[in-house]
Write an enzyme that holds these catalytic residues in place. Sequence first.
Site, PDB file in Angstrom:
ATOM      1  CG  ASP A  12      -1.643   1.255   1.456  1.00 50.32           C
ATOM      2  OD1 ASP A  12      -2.307   1.690   0.502  1.00 50.32           O
ATOM      3  OD2 ASP A  12      -1.561   1.827   2.558  1.00 50.32           O
ATOM      4  CG  ASP A  40      -1.279   2.170   6.871  1.00 53.77           C
ATOM      5  OD1 ASP A  40      -1.305   3.228   7.502  1.00 53.77           O
ATOM      6  OD2 ASP A  40      -1.642   2.082   5.684  1.00 53.77           O
ATOM      7  CG  ASP A  81      -4.353  -1.117   3.322  1.00 50.77           C
ATOM      8  OD1 ASP A  81      -4.779  -0.903   2.175  1.00 50.77           O
ATOM      9  OD2 ASP A  81      -3.543  -0.378   3.896  1.00 50.77           O
TER      10      ASP A  81
END
Length: 660
Positions: A363, A557, A561
């Site tokens: 991410d 995080d 996600d």
Amino acid sequence: MKQKVHLESSGCSNCEHDHHENHNHDHDENHNHDHNHDHGGEFNLKNEVLPLVVILSLYAPGVIFENQLHNTFYSIGEYLLFIPAYLLSGWSVLKTAGRNIFRGRIFDETFLMTVATLGAIAIHKLPEAVGVMLFYKIGELFQDIAVSRSRNSIKALLEVRPDYANIQIEGELKKVSPETVKIGDIIVVKPGEKIPLDGEIIDGNSQVDTSALTGESVPRTVRLSETVLAGMINKMGVLSIRVTKLFDESSIAKILDLVQNARSKKAETEKFITKFARYYTPIVVFTSLAVAVLPPLLISGATPSEWVYRALILLVISCPCGLVISIPLGYFGGIGSAAKRGILVKGSTFLDTLNAVNTVVFDKTGTLTKGVFKVAKIVPLNGFNEQELLQLAAKVESHSNHPIAQSIRKAYGGKIDEFEVRDYEEIAGYGIRAKIENRVVLAGSDRLLHRENIAHDNCQLEGTVIHLAVDNIYAGYILIADELKEDARLAIQVLKRMGVQKTVMLTGDNQAIASRIAEQLGIDAYEAELLPEEKVNAIEKLLSTAGKHGKVVFVGDGINDAPVIARADVGMAMGGLGSDAAIETADIVIMTDAPSKVAEAIQIARKTRKIVWQNIGFALAIKAVFIGLGILGIATMWEAVFADVGVALLAIFNATRAMK
């Protein structure tokens, strides 16, 4: 979503591991061996050595004066020394073997040792019988020392559990249990005390020791309005903290739960060895029986006593102790090594999976970047200068709590007189209008400039941009960027050097920003402007193209996600600042929020796997050689002791290297 699993406590001496996978209890009945201590309690070396000293004080004179003792009336002297030594050293083995027989679990290591040593006593080989039990007990001691050492890195987490909280009630401080504190309560943490609950600092500043949570030894400075986590240790000033989470939901409570609760999922290698031992042990028993019975019947001149002795030797040599003890211990060492570095692995199965990773997906915000807005560029136009543009922007944004406004005020750094800012007006979806020093200042998006018909040259600027206009004249723009983490580029470089074939970034940010970040970091591919469900689709595609034996890691995080972390072969979460949902779902939690820890986790996994397979190869090779020597009559009971306990000890010592 993956089942939540926990750190493993392996390394019990009973080699017949009958693991019962139960989602509700995870009850492990394999720990049948009656040690003088409890693995779950404190290991006490003194308590373990004392019985060995007593046994050796009986055993050593017996070996030195064996002939004299043997020649006493009915060899009574020999029995008086060796039988107590045998019972003291082997009582736990005998007891466990008897209990397992009643439970229907006959073919385990304790059964092999019991039959072999009782048989040795029956043919009057007392020193050898005691030697087997004694050296096995010494092997247990070394194993317990190894487990205790590898446990210490994780045990440090348990020691940071806060014992109390100083709660402010009617102007007075009262010590209470952290579990009784509610959200919104004010707690006070003095220098040297542990922060008992997650919260926001409302008064004071200090330095805090975060090593229990992150593995980092450098203290962190905390100030007013910053978030602090339970388990941190206050080093300097007095802090007043408004509690934002109940104790059960705090960071340290989640880690304690991770460490203390049910054991983790076992790696495939561990499962293989458990199954191997179940088939291997009965084969050894029946082979030994054949060695004892058939040669005297089929070979002329073969004596029953000689072949019974060879069969007993074969039983001792064949004990799979070295394998079944050292392999879980190797994985336990790997998990402990990772914990010491701020990487919490929720099961040895994930260490195994990391060995096959060929694709690592990140991410962007909060994972590769800090998730903190920062002024990156100031571009003044039409006669304005940088300082003047930044000052105007800071003043016009002075009433806004938006992160972008905060970043502009932080970059300016000067004091702002609120009376300078008049006629403040927020234009929803566009920006802000205010009067500063009798000038009308506009700050906002490109859409605001078009709305107010302000002439400007460039509408397509990369990144987050705040445009400014003064009295309908375009004054320039300020570029706001999310700052890259210091080790982000290094993380990608190390992964590629380690042989990871593909690095990918998935982000909900726009194409221009994603392209720039990917180029700066050297990432192979990226997808931008993704919704959470689109990230899952992207992972699905990568899983399908990773190959039959390739595995995909996703590192994230945010709460958005969590579905992607759950879908990847191995999900990693940034645990320091990451969302609870991501941490709960993840297989591995990186407590330092550092992307470089991804490569470190893979390195630990590779080293652990290498050590485990070294132990398997070494133990099987040595045992094969000595089984052949035993059948041929070349190996004695002493060689059998080396092949069993010696191999186990060497494998244990090798397994502890995973901690380094």
